[in-house]
Design an enzyme around this catalytic site. Structure first.
Site, PDB file in Angstrom:
ATOM      1  N   LEU A   1       1.484  16.253  -4.632  1.00  0.00           N
ATOM      2  CA  LEU A   1       0.292  17.104  -4.604  1.00  0.00           C
ATOM      3  C   LEU A   1       0.416  18.203  -5.659  1.00  0.00           C
ATOM      4  O   LEU A   1       1.386  18.959  -5.661  1.00  0.00           O
ATOM      5  CB  LEU A   1       0.117  17.733  -3.218  1.00  0.00           C
TER       6      LEU A   1
ATOM      7  N   GLY B   1       8.953  17.625   1.037  1.00  0.00           N
ATOM      8  CA  GLY B   1       8.036  18.592   0.424  1.00  0.00           C
ATOM      9  C   GLY B   1       6.623  18.037   0.374  1.00  0.00           C
ATOM     10  O   GLY B   1       6.062  17.652   1.395  1.00  0.00           O
ATOM     11  N   ASP B   2       6.073  17.975  -0.834  1.00  0.00           N
ATOM     12  CA  ASP B   2       4.718  17.456  -1.010  1.00  0.00           C
ATOM     13  C   ASP B   2       4.726  16.099  -1.705  1.00  0.00           C
ATOM     14  O   ASP B   2       3.782  15.721  -2.375  1.00  0.00           O
ATOM     15  CB  ASP B   2       3.857  18.450  -1.791  1.00  0.00           C
ATOM     16  N   GLU B   3       5.795  15.345  -1.518  1.00  0.00           N
ATOM     17  CA  GLU B   3       5.931  14.031  -2.133  1.00  0.00           C
ATOM     18  C   GLU B   3       5.790  12.927  -1.087  1.00  0.00           C
ATOM     19  O   GLU B   3       6.396  12.986  -0.021  1.00  0.00           O
ATOM     20  CB  GLU B   3       7.297  13.890  -2.817  1.00  0.00           C
TER      21      GLU B   3
END
Length: 175
Positions: free
Chosen positions: A44, A101-103
């Site tokens: 993201l 995280g955002d992965e």
């Protein structure tokens, strides 16, 4: 057991379970040369901005909302977005995962042609352009997507993920 292989926030499979599935796909590729799969690596773009400006609770809400949206963009056989503990016994269907995280990563199993993976990536990109509702606010969180298709050049899932991650970072740098 369920908690050890699933992300507690999104309830998606985690990196450990995903890598197990990827290793199985790699083994299948060696045994069946016509078998193809692809991996999407998704990050993201404005996640840190949401965390910094709206707080970590909003960031968590964004991750959950995005994972649910992501689940609607891949083929039914590629995903089970929310598993009940008794469904965890079938790891073959756990192909959308939160890597951390955002992965996020998606294993697109048994594709016919690399263009099939491109089409899924385009659906993810299109779906992500729609705002996500966080409380009373609309948040836009575009993804950068890397794509790697199985080939004989890869001897391990880690190598494929490495190239996929590089492709995602190139996409992020290109805007």
């Amino acid at each position: 057991m369920h908690d050890a292989i699933h992300d507690p926030l999104t309830h998606l499979p985690n990196r450990v379970l995903f890598m197990e599935r990827l290793d199985r796909a790699m083994t299948r590729r060696v045994r069946h040369p016509d078998y193809r799969f692809a991996v999407l690596f998704i990050d993201l773009d404005r996640f840190k901005h949401v965390n910094d400006s709206l707080g970590h609770t909003a960031g968590d809400q964004l991750l959950v909302a995005f994972s649910e949206r992501l689940g609607t963009t891949v083929r039914r056989e590629d995903i089970v977005t929310r598993l009940k503990p008794d469904e965890a016994a079938n790891p073959e269907s756990n192909t959308l995962a939160r890597f951390g995280g955002d992965e996020f990563v998606v294993l697109l199993d048994d594709i016919r042609d690399p263009i099939d993976a491109v089409r899924v990536a385009e659906r993810v990109q299109t779906a992500a352009t729609q705002p996500l509702q966080l409380g009373a606010q609309d948040v836009f969180a575009s993804p950068s997507i890397g794509l790697a298709v199985s080939s004989r050049d890869y001897s391990s899932g880690d190598e494929l993920i490495r190239d996929d991650d590089l492709a995602m970072h190139r996409a992020k740098a290109a805007g």
